[in-house]
Enzyme design. Structure first.
Site, PDB file in Angstrom:
ATOM      1  N   ARG A 361       0.794  -1.222   0.000  1.00 46.78           N
ATOM      2  CA  ARG A 361       0.000   0.000   0.000  1.00 46.78           C
ATOM      3  C   ARG A 361       0.837   1.289   0.000  1.00 46.78           C
ATOM      4  NH1 ARG A 361      -3.079   1.343   3.744  1.00 46.78           N
ATOM      5  NH2 ARG A 361      -4.660   2.350   2.439  1.00 46.78           N
ATOM      6  N   TYR A 365      -0.282   3.355  -3.033  1.00 51.50           N
ATOM      7  CA  TYR A 365      -1.220   4.430  -2.730  1.00 51.50           C
ATOM      8  C   TYR A 365      -0.609   5.568  -1.914  1.00 51.50           C
ATOM      9  CZ  TYR A 365      -4.687   0.716  -3.656  1.00 51.50           C
ATOM     10  OH  TYR A 365      -5.424  -0.290  -4.213  1.00 51.50           O
ATOM     11  N   CYS A 392      14.647  -4.928  -3.647  1.00 55.65           N
ATOM     12  CA  CYS A 392      15.513  -4.161  -4.552  1.00 55.65           C
ATOM     13  C   CYS A 392      14.704  -3.105  -5.293  1.00 55.65           C
ATOM     14  CB  CYS A 392      16.218  -5.099  -5.523  1.00 55.65           C
ATOM     15  SG  CYS A 392      17.457  -6.139  -4.743  1.00 55.65           S
ATOM     16  N   GLU A 393      14.167  -2.173  -4.550  1.00 63.33           N
ATOM     17  CA  GLU A 393      13.395  -1.043  -5.059  1.00 63.33           C
ATOM     18  C   GLU A 393      13.659   0.151  -4.154  1.00 63.33           C
ATOM     19  OE1 GLU A 393      11.309  -0.512  -7.627  1.00 63.33           O
ATOM     20  OE2 GLU A 393      11.399  -2.556  -8.426  1.00 63.33           O
TER      21      GLU A 393
END
Length: 469
Positions: A361, A365, A392-393
């Protein structure tokens, strides 16, 4: 990092514990940050359902979804009892199980007298396997497959019809089948054209929405339905969105839907059910101020009854389908803290052993959450940190500006309000295994979802013979 709290004021995680809003008001779970059984035990550790959070993590691992049965049951009871108190006709509360659909949750909701709102064949199958009476199951979806429609008809649940394609498909199934499909129960979903203040991805009531028949097609729709003797259309449905704090949009929706009932009656349709959807918000952070469950129900009931009286219409069976406001506050997610990174004069990152795969979320969002350190719940808050996931972000951030005591590897971080759209939207991104979930009540913890294993991750993989080495 320097604390953002005023000098001389010592804040701790205990400030998030449940409390009545006023001396004369009962606790409404959607207005709390933690489950209603949350407390600090004699060891200064957060406890939910009589269970020490650190002990649960030792026993079941982390990340771990911890669902408080008492909070979920209380929310179910408050919805059910409020309709009985304020509505003079028949009513039925449905749990919108897309928020969290699993056997245990469906079974608890059903045991409190709630029906189940499902959004796919898989959710329908789960509800049936949990023992839910199909007469209390309602199937939604804007693009139901033929197989899903047949499954719904065979199960005996009610189908909430979303569009012309689906309506014509149902007619074709019923008229051409040789298996005795007779008069499936239907509701018609209409788009009410009502805006509300929430994230654009979870608004559903505006005219520019993928859901529902356009209200400008009422004449054509009701004329068509009145000629379909093979279909049993029993009512109307509308939904304006999710995580809504305003009362007026729901009052407006109720009034509009009674006008639709009046229009249907002119076509000889005796519609007996009205489903006003859900959408009541919860308190994710201190500044959130949603209405209580009872306040929301009272407002809906008053408008429906007044409008029906004005139009001289009999009271319909009144349905609603809350999801988030039933389940979100009942659950927390426990993580184990690992690495950290201090960027002087910028921020401090504290990493946990989960992230966007168990709670998508925030990255989807921009949702906000609050957190505490379970094993330091009574310790003073001294730092502001960013809680990072392990994926890995760069965008895998669970909470920005989390206010916590000094943390160290091995501490147990508890994120509040994770019962809705966390497990149900979880993924295996980076091939992380999905967490386990436990149900806590009366100092006992029962596993309701097993933790996935590495073997589970490759269970559906197929390796062609020519690629094997």
């Amino acid at each position: 990092m320097v604390s953002t709290h005023p000098a001389g004021v010592q804040h701790t995680g205990s400030q998030y514990l449940p409390q009545k809003r006023s001396a004369n008001a009962n606790i409404s779970p959607n207005q709390e940050l933690l489950p209603v059984t949350a407390k600090v035990n004699s060891h200064d550790v957060l406890e939910i359902g009589g269970c020490d959070i650190t002990t649960l993590v030792q026993q079941f691992g982390s990340p771990l979804y911890i669902l408080d049965e008492a909070t979920l049951r209380l929310a179910c009871q408050q919805y059910r009892d409020a309709f009985q108190k304020y509505y003079q006709g028949e009513s039925q509360v449905l749990y919108a199980s897309k928020a969290w659909n699993c056997l245990a949750v469906c079974a608890i909701a059903a045991s409190e007298g709630l029906g189940i709102d499902v959004a796919s064949g898989g959710e329908l199958y789960t509800a049936l396997q949990a023992g839910v009476n199909p007469e209390k199951i309602y199937l939604h979806n804007n693009n139901k497959s033929r197989d899903e429609l047949i499954f719904a008809i065979e199960s005996g649940c009610t189908i909430v019809v979303d569009n012309w394609y689906e309506l014509h498909t149902l007619v074709e199934i019923v008229e051409t089948a040789n298996t005795g499909y007779v008069n499936p129960r239907l509701l018609l979903r209409l788009t009410p054209g009502i805006e509300c203040h929430t994230h654009e991805y979870i608004r559903t009531g505006q005219l520019d929405s993928k859901f529902g028949f356009d209200p400008n097609q009422l004449e054509e729709l009701f004329t068509f339905i009145s000629k379909q003797t093979a279909l049993n259309c029993v009512g109307l449905h509308a939904h304006i969105g999710s995580q809504i704090f305003e009362r007026q949009p729901h009052r407006d929706l109720a009034g509009v839907m009674v006008q639709w009932l009046k229009a249907a009656a002119k076509h000889g349709l005796e519609l007996t059910e009205l489903n006003v959807g859900g959408g009541l918000g919860i308190r994710y952070v201190e500044s959130d101020d949603p209405p209580s469950i009872e306040e929301w129900v009272k407002a809906i009931c008053e408008v429906i009854q007044a409008a029906c009286a004005t139009e001289n219409l009999p009271l319909p069976k009144l349905l609603c389908e809350p999801g988030r406001s039933l389940i979100a506050t009942a659950c927390v997610t426990a993580y184990t803290i690992g690495s950290s990174k201090v960027i002087p004069e910028v921020r401090t990152y504290v990493a946990v052993d989960g992230g966007m795969s168990d709670n998508p979320r925030p990255i989807t969002y921009q949702s906000v959450y609050r957190a505490v350190i379970a094993n330091k719940i009574a310790a003073p808050i001294t730092q502001t940190v960013t809680i990072a996931g392990k994926h890995c972000e760069s965008g895998d951030i669970l909470i920005k500006n989390a206010q916590l005591p000094e943390t160290e590897p091995g501490d147990i971080l508890v994120v509040m309000g994770t019962g809705a759209y966390n497990y149900s939207m979880a993924s295996n991104y980076n091939r992380l295994t999905k967490p386990a979930a436990v149900l806590v009540a009366n100092s006992e913890a029962n596993l309701i979802l097993q933790r996935e294993t590495y073997q589970d991750l490759i269970r559906q993989d197929c390796l062609p013979e020519r690629l094997k080495v």
